[in-house]
Design a protein around this motif. Structure first.
Motif, short mmCIF file in Angstrom:
data_model
loop_
_atom_site.label_atom_id
_atom_site.label_comp_id
_atom_site.label_asym_id
_atom_site.label_seq_id
_atom_site.Cartn_x
_atom_site.Cartn_y
_atom_site.Cartn_z
N LYS B 2 33.65 21.80 30.46
CA LYS B 2 34.52 22.92 30.83
C LYS B 2 34.41 23.18 32.33
N ALA B 3 35.51 23.58 32.92
CA ALA B 3 35.50 23.95 34.34
C ALA B 3 35.87 25.42 34.46
N HIS B 4 35.11 26.13 35.26
CA HIS B 4 35.39 27.54 35.55
C HIS B 4 35.91 27.60 36.98
N VAL B 5 37.16 28.01 37.14
CA VAL B 5 37.76 28.07 38.48
C VAL B 5 38.04 29.53 38.82
N ILE B 6 37.61 29.93 40.01
CA ILE B 6 37.89 31.29 40.48
C ILE B 6 38.75 31.20 41.73
N ALA B 35 33.21 48.15 47.67
CA ALA B 35 34.46 47.41 47.83
C ALA B 35 34.73 46.63 46.56
N VAL B 36 36.02 46.44 46.28
CA VAL B 36 36.43 45.63 45.13
C VAL B 36 37.47 44.62 45.61
N ARG B 37 37.29 43.36 45.25
CA ARG B 37 38.32 42.34 45.49
C ARG B 37 38.66 41.75 44.13
N GLN B 38 39.96 41.59 43.89
CA GLN B 38 40.34 41.01 42.61
C GLN B 38 40.80 39.57 42.79
N GLY B 39 40.52 38.76 41.79
CA GLY B 39 40.98 37.38 41.81
C GLY B 39 41.36 36.92 40.42
N LYS B 40 41.60 35.61 40.29
CA LYS B 40 41.99 35.04 39.01
C LYS B 40 40.90 34.08 38.54
N TYR B 41 40.79 33.98 37.25
CA TYR B 41 39.80 33.09 36.65
C TYR B 41 40.52 32.15 35.69
N PHE B 42 40.17 30.88 35.73
CA PHE B 42 40.74 29.90 34.80
C PHE B 42 39.61 29.13 34.14
#
Lengths: 81, 81
Positions: B2-6, B35-42
């Motif tokens: 499995k690959a976890h990509v952020i 501080a908060v930064r939002q991103g995406k996870y796949f």
């Protein structure tokens, strides 16, 4: 101290967005990916002076109460000192 | 495998969504988050039989070409065997 929080749909919940990405990958010839699930990532910068235990408690509370919809989502986190 | 990509916005790019979450946290009395930064996870489930090197090459290519808008975003990934 920084906390990395990942919120994903529970495995029992359909993920049409991930499915769409998987279909797109297949269309451009990628055969090495069998499934895609999409989630959200949050990087929290924590105030200085928190103990690791306090940081864990705070991050769990925020993740559970604010960042995650516990009906359909679940979260994991790591804390980086 | 499995690959976890952020995928996150580059630090030079404003993140209004993260800022909104931080403001919401402050309004409910959370003072421990600066501080908060939002991103995406796949989460990518990779086909069996890939070598680790092949998996890395494939995940980097997909992350760069499909999952990330390289003008404003950057990615990190880990591979779990």
């Amino acid at each position: 101290m920084k906390a990395h929080v990942i919120v994903t749909l529970k495995t029992s919940v359909l993920d049409p967005q991930g499915q769409t990405i998987q279909n797109a990958l297949r269309k451009i010839g990628v055969t090495s990916v069998e499934a895609v699930r999409q989630g959200k990532y949050f990087l929290l910068t924590l105030a200085p002076g928190l103990t690791l235990d306090a940081a864990r408690a705070e991050v769990e509370r925020i993740s559970r109460d604010v960042l995650t919809n516990s009906i359909i989502e679940e979260f994991t986190y790591t804390i980086e000192e």
